[in-house]
Write a protein that holds these residues in place. Sequence first.
Motif, PDB file in Angstrom:
ATOM      1  N   VAL A   1       3.671   3.204   6.684  1.00 61.78           N
ATOM      2  CA  VAL A   1       3.687   2.017   7.538  1.00 61.78           C
ATOM      3  C   VAL A   1       3.104   0.694   6.866  1.00 61.78           C
ATOM      4  O   VAL A   1       2.472   0.658   5.816  1.00 61.78           O
ATOM      5  CB  VAL A   1       2.926   2.185   8.854  1.00 61.78           C
TER       6      VAL A   1
ATOM      7  N   GLY B   1       0.915  -2.038   6.014  1.00 62.36           N
ATOM      8  CA  GLY B   1      -0.522  -2.306   5.809  1.00 62.36           C
ATOM      9  C   GLY B   1      -0.582  -3.504   5.704  1.00 62.36           C
ATOM     10  O   GLY B   1      -1.525  -4.310   6.311  1.00 62.36           O
ATOM     11  N   ARG B   2       0.034  -4.444   4.934  1.00 63.35           N
ATOM     12  CA  ARG B   2      -0.185  -6.068   4.458  1.00 63.35           C
ATOM     13  C   ARG B   2       1.251  -6.267   4.071  1.00 63.35           C
ATOM     14  O   ARG B   2       1.941  -5.766   3.365  1.00 63.35           O
ATOM     15  CB  ARG B   2      -1.056  -5.933   3.507  1.00 63.35           C
TER      16      ARG B   2
ATOM     17  N   ARG C   1      -2.157   6.916  -1.605  1.00 57.20           N
ATOM     18  CA  ARG C   1      -1.163   6.837  -0.112  1.00 57.20           C
ATOM     19  C   ARG C   1      -0.704   5.454  -0.402  1.00 57.20           C
ATOM     20  O   ARG C   1       0.093   5.086   0.752  1.00 57.20           O
ATOM     21  CB  ARG C   1      -1.982   7.101   0.838  1.00 57.20           C
TER      22      ARG C   1
ATOM     23  N   VAL D   1       1.630   7.833   5.839  1.00 63.12           N
ATOM     24  CA  VAL D   1       1.064   8.541   6.860  1.00 63.12           C
ATOM     25  C   VAL D   1       1.790   9.710   7.419  1.00 63.12           C
ATOM     26  O   VAL D   1       2.844  10.064   6.867  1.00 63.12           O
ATOM     27  CB  VAL D   1       1.007   7.525   8.243  1.00 63.12           C
TER      28      VAL D   1
ATOM     29  N   HIS E   1       0.842  10.255  13.003  1.00 65.62           N
ATOM     30  CA  HIS E   1       0.742   8.850  13.393  1.00 65.62           C
ATOM     31  C   HIS E   1       1.270   8.275  14.506  1.00 65.62           C
ATOM     32  O   HIS E   1       0.884   7.370  15.109  1.00 65.62           O
ATOM     33  CB  HIS E   1       0.746   8.057  12.025  1.00 65.62           C
TER      34      HIS E   1
ATOM     35  N   ALA F   1      12.342  13.192   9.994  1.00 66.92           N
ATOM     36  CA  ALA F   1      10.891  12.675   9.878  1.00 66.92           C
ATOM     37  C   ALA F   1      10.028  13.660   9.504  1.00 66.92           C
ATOM     38  O   ALA F   1       9.207  13.336   8.345  1.00 66.92           O
ATOM     39  CB  ALA F   1      10.173  12.125  11.439  1.00 66.92           C
TER      40      ALA F   1
HETATM   41  C1  LIG Z   1       9.218  12.142  16.370  1.00 61.50           C
HETATM   42  C2  LIG Z   1       8.572  11.190  15.999  1.00 61.50           C
HETATM   43  C3  LIG Z   1       9.322  10.052  15.381  1.00 61.50           C
HETATM   44  C4  LIG Z   1       8.798   9.464  14.122  1.00 61.50           C
HETATM   45  C5  LIG Z   1       9.674   8.750  13.397  1.00 61.50           C
HETATM   46  C6  LIG Z   1       9.218   8.430  12.084  1.00 61.50           C
HETATM   47  C7  LIG Z   1       9.882   7.009  11.579  1.00 61.50           C
HETATM   48  C8  LIG Z   1       9.045   6.215  10.777  1.00 61.50           C
HETATM   49  C9  LIG Z   1       9.318   4.874  10.101  1.00 61.50           C
HETATM   50  C10 LIG Z   1       8.856   3.974  10.893  1.00 61.50           C
HETATM   51  C11 LIG Z   1       8.361   2.700   9.959  1.00 61.50           C
HETATM   52  C12 LIG Z   1       8.343   1.678  10.784  1.00 61.50           C
HETATM   53  C13 LIG Z   1       7.424   0.876   9.862  1.00 61.50           C
HETATM   54  C14 LIG Z   1       6.412   0.016  10.804  1.00 61.50           C
HETATM   55  O1  LIG Z   1       6.975  -0.732  11.651  1.00 61.50           O
HETATM   56  S1  LIG Z   1       5.016  -0.237  10.411  1.00 61.50           S
HETATM   57  C15 LIG Z   1       4.200  -1.134  11.893  1.00 61.50           C
HETATM   58  C16 LIG Z   1       3.330  -1.998  11.495  1.00 61.50           C
HETATM   59  N1  LIG Z   1       2.212  -1.404  10.880  1.00 61.50           N
HETATM   60  C17 LIG Z   1       1.243  -0.541  11.410  1.00 61.50           C
HETATM   61  O2  LIG Z   1       1.666  -0.506  12.687  1.00 61.50           O
HETATM   62  C18 LIG Z   1      -0.008  -0.110  10.905  1.00 61.50           C
HETATM   63  C19 LIG Z   1      -1.111  -0.244  11.775  1.00 61.50           C
HETATM   64  N2  LIG Z   1      -2.132   0.088  10.773  1.00 61.50           N
HETATM   65  C20 LIG Z   1      -2.604   1.295  10.603  1.00 61.50           C
HETATM   66  O3  LIG Z   1      -2.111   2.184  11.439  1.00 61.50           O
HETATM   67  C21 LIG Z   1      -3.582   1.752   9.408  1.00 61.50           C
HETATM   68  O4  LIG Z   1      -4.518   0.566   9.370  1.00 61.50           O
HETATM   69  C22 LIG Z   1      -3.000   2.460   8.268  1.00 61.50           C
HETATM   70  C23 LIG Z   1      -2.297   3.535   8.456  1.00 61.50           C
HETATM   71  C24 LIG Z   1      -2.323   1.263   7.595  1.00 61.50           C
HETATM   72  C25 LIG Z   1      -4.216   2.484   7.248  1.00 61.50           C
HETATM   73  O5  LIG Z   1      -5.119   3.440   7.998  1.00 61.50           O
HETATM   74  P1  LIG Z   1      -5.784   4.739   7.392  1.00 61.50           P
HETATM   75  O6  LIG Z   1      -6.964   4.972   8.146  1.00 61.50           O
HETATM   76  O7  LIG Z   1      -4.550   5.813   7.533  1.00 61.50           O
HETATM   77  O8  LIG Z   1      -6.129   4.370   6.144  1.00 61.50           O
HETATM   78  P2  LIG Z   1      -7.446   3.625   5.120  1.00 61.50           P
HETATM   79  O9  LIG Z   1      -7.961   2.582   6.184  1.00 61.50           O
HETATM   80  O10 LIG Z   1      -8.236   4.655   4.712  1.00 61.50           O
HETATM   81  O11 LIG Z   1      -6.378   2.887   4.120  1.00 61.50           O
HETATM   82  C26 LIG Z   1      -5.875   3.752   3.184  1.00 61.50           C
HETATM   83  C27 LIG Z   1      -5.898   2.672   1.967  1.00 61.50           C
HETATM   84  O12 LIG Z   1      -5.130   1.502   1.916  1.00 61.50           O
HETATM   85  C28 LIG Z   1      -5.681   0.387   1.984  1.00 61.50           C
HETATM   86  N3  LIG Z   1      -5.091  -0.597   2.894  1.00 61.50           N
HETATM   87  C29 LIG Z   1      -5.158  -0.256   4.280  1.00 61.50           C
HETATM   88  N4  LIG Z   1      -4.626  -1.321   4.971  1.00 61.50           N
HETATM   89  C30 LIG Z   1      -4.779  -2.375   3.962  1.00 61.50           C
HETATM   90  C31 LIG Z   1      -4.639  -3.797   4.007  1.00 61.50           C
HETATM   91  N5  LIG Z   1      -3.928  -4.592   5.347  1.00 61.50           N
HETATM   92  N6  LIG Z   1      -4.534  -4.310   2.940  1.00 61.50           N
HETATM   93  C32 LIG Z   1      -5.064  -3.945   1.773  1.00 61.50           C
HETATM   94  N7  LIG Z   1      -5.370  -2.554   1.742  1.00 61.50           N
HETATM   95  C33 LIG Z   1      -5.084  -1.945   2.824  1.00 61.50           C
HETATM   96  C34 LIG Z   1      -7.180   0.763   2.279  1.00 61.50           C
HETATM   97  O13 LIG Z   1      -8.119  -0.262   1.552  1.00 61.50           O
HETATM   98  C35 LIG Z   1      -7.280   2.285   1.485  1.00 61.50           C
HETATM   99  O14 LIG Z   1      -7.407   1.863   0.084  1.00 61.50           O
HETATM  100  P3  LIG Z   1      -8.220   2.962  -0.979  1.00 61.50           P
HETATM  101  O15 LIG Z   1      -9.472   2.812  -0.178  1.00 61.50           O
HETATM  102  O16 LIG Z   1      -7.625   4.139  -0.569  1.00 61.50           O
HETATM  103  O17 LIG Z   1      -8.173   2.202  -2.315  1.00 61.50           O
END
Ligand SMILES: CCCCCCCCCCCCCC(=O)SCCNC(=O)CCNC(=O)[C@H](O)C(C)(C)COP(=O)(O)OP(=O)(O)OC[C@H]1O[C@@H](n2cnc3c(N)ncnc32)[C@H](O)[C@@H]1OP(=O)(O)O
Length: 194
Positions: free
Chosen positions: A102, A104-105, A132, A160, A164, A187
């Motif tokens: 997803v 993040g930025r 990741r 993710v 998620h 997926a």
């Molecule tokens: C059946 C079901 C069907 C499913 C369909 C599947 C199709 C899917 C396809 C769909 C696709 C559709 C696509 C869409 O529409 S994506 C839609 C828009 N995006 C979102 O909704 C994401 C919302 N955010 C989150 O869920 C969490 O914050 C995430 C998952 C991103 C991270 O939270 P999590 O708790 O998991 O991880 P963490 O916080 O330990 O971070 C990990 C690392 O990342 C770094 N970091 C994080 N954020 C930032 C930032 N802003 N700037 C810089 N760095 C950042 C962070 O420092 C760390 O680094 P390090 O410490 O490791 O070095």
Amino acid sequence: MSGSSASLQPPADAVKPVRHPDAPAPGDLLGAHYEHCFGCGPGQPHGLHLEARAGEGVALTAEFTVQPAHQGAPGLAHGGVLATALDETLGSLNWLLRTVAVTGRLETDYVRPVPVGTTLHLAAEVTAVAGRKIYSRAVGRLDGPDGPVAVRADALFVEVKVDHFIDHGRPEEIRAAMSDPDQVRRARAFEVNP
Ligand SMILES: CCCCCCCCCCCCCC(=O)SCCNC(=O)CCNC(=O)[C@H](O)C(C)(C)COP(=O)(O)OP(=O)(O)OC[C@H]1O[C@@H](n2cnc3c(N)ncnc32)[C@H](O)[C@@H]1OP(=O)(O)O
């Protein structure tokens, strides 16, 4: 002026991205990842209907034609819609890595206005991967793949699990998606990397 912020600079231990052996062949259309996606879904009447095509390596191209429903100022594309086009294009790169991730930025530069009726020609590539974290960039051009730059973006996607979406999505849509075996299979398959 442009230049991404420090949090979009890959860390020293980042590696080059590796195209998945089962990634679509260069030139193949990627198709929509979800029927109702605002960026690529065919089931969204006012969506972008963006079409992405695999390129070489971990790169792709995409096209999006600005419709009257996408206006901000009269006759011009809304900036948020252009950010959506960049986000969708960048997100499509995950097909080539076969990773679920997803945004993040997302940092966007708006360089030229984009009139309604314009087809935006987008190109994107993954530049680095660190655990990741997936670093990528995209550019959108007017008048063809070599035309003047209208928009640019740098992004960080975070890998993710499919859970998620299951954990956070509204139950109605999750139930409907889960009842589509193709959606679930596609997926889940992306969670298993070699
Ligand atoms: C059946 C079901 C069907 C499913 C369909 C599947 C199709 C899917 C396809 C769909 C696709 C559709 C696509 C869409 O529409 S994506 C839609 C828009 N995006 C979102 O909704 C994401 C919302 N955010 C989150 O869920 C969490 O914050 C995430 C998952 C991103 C991270 O939270 P999590 O708790 O998991 O991880 P963490 O916080 O330990 O971070 C990990 C690392 O990342 C770094 N970091 C994080 N954020 C930032 C930032 N802003 N700037 C810089 N760095 C950042 C962070 O420092 C760390 O680094 P390090 O410490 O490791 O070095």
